[in-house]
Design an enzyme around this catalytic site. Structure first.
Site, PDB file in Angstrom:
ATOM      1  N   CYS A   1     -44.172   5.925   5.168  1.00  0.00           N
ATOM      2  CA  CYS A   1     -43.876   4.769   6.013  1.00  0.00           C
ATOM      3  C   CYS A   1     -43.951   5.138   7.482  1.00  0.00           C
ATOM      4  O   CYS A   1     -44.521   4.417   8.295  1.00  0.00           O
ATOM      5  CB  CYS A   1     -42.492   4.219   5.706  1.00  0.00           C
TER       6      CYS A   1
ATOM      7  N   CYS B   1     -50.749  -2.810  -0.230  1.00  0.00           N
ATOM      8  CA  CYS B   1     -50.238  -1.452  -0.489  1.00  0.00           C
ATOM      9  C   CYS B   1     -48.735  -1.394  -0.314  1.00  0.00           C
ATOM     10  O   CYS B   1     -48.117  -0.383  -0.559  1.00  0.00           O
ATOM     11  CB  CYS B   1     -50.845  -0.390   0.418  1.00  0.00           C
TER      12      CYS B   1
END
Lengths: 223, 403
Positions: free
Chosen positions: A134, A62
């Site tokens: 993130c 990913c």
């Protein structure tokens, strides 16, 4: 107009993408850059962390994966070491998180569990919108390590199962995460993916994700 | 061309600086000879002459007729116009069939996939091999009675692989002859190849060919579409009849003059510059592949002279690009984090490399300003950057998955 190639400014030399109309970098704040180029607390000697509490989230497929090693004394986080595969904001947000939970004698575990991605972002001076996923990984890796601590110290009752039901098994994204994202305006799969990357590592969950988007849209916006 | 101080620009596939000679060719048409080519007065005539001259220049370089050149706003418009133009104009029974490849630019793939989703066309997307090449045999086998268009690029923008366009063109000619049909047409996107390859449209057997100014030291926002005589296109714009009514709108005179000049300059120097860059390209690729756990993307030989794309396993491309930038080296990545899309490069995935490998890919594209010292510098700093990012990375993949 300044030609960024022929006449680079010092700002540009620091390592950022530069908009040709501006001399200032537009992508990352100075704090993000500081943590990216000089990351704090990343794990260098794995051998001495064999006993540490371990947390993991994501997968390189990913584009983001994180591993966290914790040392906890008197219920305070004394040490937070990490490794991250990811872009600049993934590295910087993990680095910042490691500073936040270990400063001032170490954060009590219960307080650390209350940290939200927004808190990390605030300390970084903000992140570009599509990079937010993130730092979302950062707090999840921490939670996963704290659960390991609870498991190993016989405090199984305290183990926090992800609030809600896990939809994306790889990124550990829950129905609760999707609900929050829809509330914040991610009303299509594309927008939700921009925010959470849901389904990139575990595409099998996408039909269910689409169903959840419809469900929460109806719940909150009646459409 | 003036060499940028300190900075090493290795992103020429993204865009190139304007050649000063091109700027000079454009200069008169901003404020002095600013006329509208459609006007009958002296200024209008001067502008019209400039456009005609540019059209003639481009035509000669392609081995074409001047009336076969349509000026546009760039590569995306040319690609969109070629595709949509052919499909919308077609008047056969049922829905038209189009063949393309999995490594095309978004300005080819996206309109086609959108029309496919809406059931306006039937779409065949040809796969590529590990080097990024389309098979001529696959293309020939995909031809059907309702095939109206085959769109395959001459050379890839991300990995530089050169496609066998002339061979595909010959298959199409055979098919048309055997079936006594005007269709299918062959469209090819030549944006990345313009400075390096022979673009004679008869040798390529191309019916439509896309050119772009900003990859050949020309201006941004201008391109061209070669349209072979007899090729029927439905225009996007409706207006005052310019560009044979295929692309009406007042001509971008300075841009057109610049595009022609840039095309002329890169083609004149094509062989020498290709030889110079091929040597530098091979030195860079060889040097970087000495770093453990690296994979070259693209064809080892049939590749543009300026293209080096390498996957550095276990690290993420964007992080490496920012560390390179801090060293004054500008490269690019097709990785998810650096682009608006979330998936890594569709081109590298199409070659069969895994998601993990695609996330760590970095593209270096050389150009006029590139010197051997630049290449040496990249080879010198890259191992340290990769080592540092690998130390930070929790990932350690087995290379058996990347062979």
């Amino acid at each position: 107009m300044q030609d960024p190639i022929a006449k680079a400014t010092n700002e540009a030399r620091k390592g950022d993408v530069v908009a040709p109309t501006k001399e200032k970098g537009w992508f990352y704040t100075d704090t993000v850059k500081e943590h990216f180029f000089h990351p704090k607390n990343f794990l260098e000697d794995e051998a001495s962390y064999g006993e540490a509490y371990l947390g993991m989230v994501g997968s390189p497929a990913c584009g983001d994966a994180m591993k966290v090693w914790l040392k906890i004394e008197d219920n305070r986080i004394k040490d937070f070491k990490w490794k991250t595969f990811g872009c600049a904001s993934a590295i910087a947000s993990t680095s910042m998180l490691s500073v936040m939970v270990t400063e001032n004698g170490g954060m009590p575990v219960e307080d650390a569990l209350k940290l939200r991605p927004q808190d990390i972002m605030a300390r970084l001076g903000g992140l570009p919108a599509r990079k937010v996923h993130c730092s979302v990984l950062g707090d999840k890796a921490l939670r996963s390590a704290v659960n390991d601590y609870y498991r190993k110290t016989n405090q199984v009752d305290k183990i926090e199962v992800e609030a809600g039901r896990i939809i994306d098994k790889v990124l550990k994204i829950t129905d609760h995460d999707i609900e929050e994202a829809v509330l914040e305006g991610a009303d299509t799969l594309e927008k939700l993916q921009q925010r959470t990357k849901v389904g990139t590592g575990d595409p099998s969950c996408i039909p269910e994700v689409e169903q959840l988007i419809r469900f929460y849209k109806e719940k909150y916006f009646g459409a | 061309m003036k060499k940028p101080e300190h900075l090493i620009y290795l992103d020429h596939a993204a865009t190139t600086p304007l050649d000063p000679r091109v700027l000079q060719a454009m200069q008169p048409f901003f404020s002095d000879d600013f006329g509208n080519p459609s006007s009958f007065h002296a200024l209008g005539v001067r502008a019209k002459d400039a456009v005609s001259e540019a059209r003639e220049t481009v035509a000669v370089l392609l081995g074409a007729h001047a009336d076969e050149i349509i000026f546009t706003s760039g590569g995306t418009e040319s690609n969109n116009l070629a595709i949509s133009g052919v499909i919308k104009r077609w008047q056969g029974e049922g829905i038209p069939h189009v063949i393309t490849s999995a490594v095309e630019h978004h300005s080819v793939l996206e309109p086609l996939m959108s029309m496919d989703r809406k059931k306006e066309i039937e779409l065949t997307i040809l796969g590529v091999d590990r080097t990024g090449k389309v098979s001529v045999e696959d293309a020939a086998k995909a031809l059907k009675s309702n095939t109206v268009l085959i769109s395959i690029m001459i050379a890839n923008n991300e990995i530089g692989t050169i496609q066998p366009i002339a061979d595909i063109g010959r298959e199409i000619l055979k098919w048309r002859k055997a079936h006594a049909s005007l269709y299918p047409y062959l469209h090819t996107d030549a944006c990345q190849a313009t400075g390096f390859l022979d673009l004679n449209v008869d040798k390529l057997h191309a019916d439509l060919l896309t050119l772009n100014g900003s990859k050949i030291y020309g201006p941004k926002g201008v391109g061209a579409l070669y349209v072979r005589r007899g090729t029927k296109l439905q225009p996007f714009f409706i207006g005052g009849g310019q560009e044979r009514n295929i692309r009406p709108g007042t001509e971008n005179v300075p841009g057109i003059a610049g595009l022609a000049k840039a095309f002329e300059l890169v083609q004149a120097d094509r062989e020498r510059e290709s030889a110079r860059l091929t040597a530098l390209r091979d030195k860079l690729a060889f040097g970087l592949l000495q770093i453990p756990k690296t994979v070259l993307n693209g064809h080892p030989i049939d590749r543009l002279p300026n293209s080096v794309n390498i996957s550095f396993i276990d690290i993420e491309g964007e992080a490496a690009v920012l560390y390179l930038d801090a060293e004054g080296i500008m490269a690019s990545t097709g990785s998810a984090c650096a682009s608006a899309s979330l998936d890594p490069s569709h081109v590298i995935l199409a070659t069969g490399l895994s998601y993990e490998g695609a996330h760590g890919s970095i593209r270096f594209t050389l150009g006029h300003s590139t010197t051997e010292a630049d290449i040496d510098k990249v080879i010198e700093v890259m191992p340290g950057i990769v080592k540092r990012l690998r130390e930070m990375s929790p990932v350690n993949l087995d290379m058996k998955y990347f062979s």
